[in-house]
Scaffold this active site. Structure first.
Site, PDB file in Angstrom:
ATOM      1  N   ASP A  14       1.361  -1.593   0.278  1.00  0.00           N
ATOM      2  CA  ASP A  14       0.003   0.197   0.280  1.00  0.00           C
ATOM      3  C   ASP A  14       1.010   1.953   0.269  1.00  0.00           C
ATOM      4  O   ASP A  14       0.412   2.469   0.896  1.00  0.00           O
ATOM      5  CB  ASP A  14      -0.656  -0.511   1.545  1.00  0.00           C
ATOM      6  CG  ASP A  14      -1.542  -1.109   1.869  1.00  0.00           C
ATOM      7  OD1 ASP A  14      -1.962  -1.913   0.474  1.00  0.00           O
ATOM      8  OD2 ASP A  14      -1.863  -1.731   2.347  1.00  0.00           O
ATOM      9  N   GLU A 221     -11.533   0.330  -3.535  1.00  0.00           N
ATOM     10  CA  GLU A 221     -10.511   0.946  -1.887  1.00  0.00           C
ATOM     11  C   GLU A 221      -9.174   1.127  -2.984  1.00  0.00           C
ATOM     12  O   GLU A 221      -9.315   1.442  -4.272  1.00  0.00           O
ATOM     13  CB  GLU A 221     -10.396  -0.334  -1.145  1.00  0.00           C
ATOM     14  CG  GLU A 221      -9.922  -1.354  -2.097  1.00  0.00           C
ATOM     15  CD  GLU A 221      -8.840  -2.536  -0.710  1.00  0.00           C
ATOM     16  OE1 GLU A 221      -9.247  -2.969   0.078  1.00  0.00           O
ATOM     17  OE2 GLU A 221      -8.474  -3.462  -1.245  1.00  0.00           O
TER      18      GLU A 221
HETATM   19  O1  FUB Z   1      -3.566  -3.666   2.960  1.00  0.00           O
HETATM   20  C1  FUB Z   1      -4.611  -3.619   4.144  1.00  0.00           C
HETATM   21  C2  FUB Z   1      -5.615  -3.635   3.224  1.00  0.00           C
HETATM   22  O2  FUB Z   1      -4.821  -4.430   1.589  1.00  0.00           O
HETATM   23  C3  FUB Z   1      -5.254  -2.471   2.412  1.00  0.00           C
HETATM   24  O3  FUB Z   1      -6.024  -1.071   3.218  1.00  0.00           O
HETATM   25  C4  FUB Z   1      -6.103  -1.997   0.589  1.00  0.00           C
HETATM   26  O4  FUB Z   1      -6.029  -1.008  -0.555  1.00  0.00           O
HETATM   27  C5  FUB Z   1      -5.878  -3.208   0.550  1.00  0.00           C
HETATM   28  O5  FUB Z   1      -4.357  -3.272  -0.267  1.00  0.00           O
END
Ligand code: FUB
Length: 322
Positions: A14, A221
């Site tokens: 991320d 997301e």
């Molecule tokens: O790293 C945890 C979660 O996985 C992140 O918040 C999302 O965007 C995905 O990458």
């Protein structure tokens, strides 16, 4: 296309990347093997601290690890799962925005402050009032106003909310209905609260209608915002269709018109990124699970150059290396 793994000795994911004081700073999540079994709610992403990395030469240079800059044990309101964070500078202070589950297992977004881009960061005692869900991405516009984009489906809990209010029961839109959007709010001058009610970040298709909940290009997301030639580029992960996509608008709130795919699926379930300009070149920072042998909760940071065509369209990059 040349790609580079950035932190071979540890698992990081991320990446949120910014240029501060002429250097590139990376704010990633810190993956590790916690032993929590994989489920649909991301319990296996059980991160407990953040590191910051910096570098002067993106494709070749040495990467400096500034060590642990914030630990969940030091955040009074947080219990677990320190997911994707981001950082912004204002008036010589650096503000780290991070999600974590609170003591009741609800994701909130917190702020921690430092005098340096490399921390350590001191957390505020409480999360941002009215914050929910996860994946904060901070964007400072040319006029100095700062916006935070946030939200994510499934493990990110966005389906538990409508119009900034918690629902009695979580629900996803039906097939054909508009997708659940990311959220955006301008920050207060002290950078510690929302200055307004979060608004929906609407992504429109070519027909002028919001992308539908069953469209493989809809938001899931990992919001990111960058500006290119005066236009606002909102980019995001499509989650269960494993793409990074982007949409373009005329202002930080949108609406944004869907444009295309930035990155095709990588090895690993999640995909996540940031886009940054450094020394006249544009870069895509992202992650994949190749070095861990495909374990989706153990991800590694990667970078490659990003190219636009004459009309400002981003050229699609292959997620799986040849
Ligand atoms: O790293 C945890 C979660 O996985 C992140 O918040 C999302 O965007 C995905 O990458």
């Amino acid at each position: 296309m040349k790609k580079r793994y950035l932190v071979p000795g540890d698992y990081m994911a991320d990446p949120s990347v910014h240029v501060f004081d002429g250097k590139v700073y990376i704010y990633p999540s810190h993956d590790y093997e916690s032993g929590i079994p994989e489920d649909d709610w991301g319990s296996h992403f059980n991160m407990r601290d953040y590191h910051v990395f910096s570098l002067d030469d993106v494709m070749e240079g040495e990467v400096t690890d500034h060590g642990v800059v914030l630990d969940v044990a030091d955040v009074p309101w947080a219990k677990r799962q320190m997911w994707d964070c981001d950082c912004c500078e204002k008036d010589g202070k650096y503000y780290l925005y991070f999600p974590a589950k609170d003591k009741t297992d609800i994701f909130r977004i917190g702020v921690a402050v430092s005098d340096h881009p490399y921390g350590p960061f001191v957390p505020e005692p409480d999360p941002i009032r009215g914050s929910y869900s996860m994946d904060p991405a901070v964007f400072k516009d040319d006029d100095g106003q700062v916006y935070v984009y946030f939200g994510g489906l499934m493990g990110g809990q966005l389906q538990r909310y409508r119009d900034n209010s918690a629902l009695e029961c979580a629900s996803l839109p039906a097939v054909g209905e508009p997708a659940l959007p990311s959220r955006v709010a301008r920050l207060t001058d002290d950078m510690k609260q929302f200055a307004e009610e979060p608004r929906a970040v609407v992504v429109l298709g070519a027909d002028g209608k919001p992308l539908a909940a069953d469209d493989p290009h809809r938001f899931f997301e990992a919001s990111w915002m960058h500006k290119y030639r005066g236009k606002y580029y909102f980019s995001y992960s499509t989650g269960d269709s494993h793409l990074l996509c982007y949409a373009v608008g005329d202002n930080p709130y949108g609406p944004f018109v869907y444009q295309g795919v930035i990155l095709t699926p990588v090895v690993g379930w999640t995909t996540h990124h940031s886009i940054v300009e450094y020394k006249g070149k544009w870069y895509l920072f992202h992650h994949d699970s190749v070095p861990s042998g495909g374990r989706t909760w153990l991800r590694s940071l990667k970078v490659c150059e990003l190219h636009y065509d004459a009309e400002g369209r981003i050229q699609t990059i292959e997620g799986k290396d040849e």
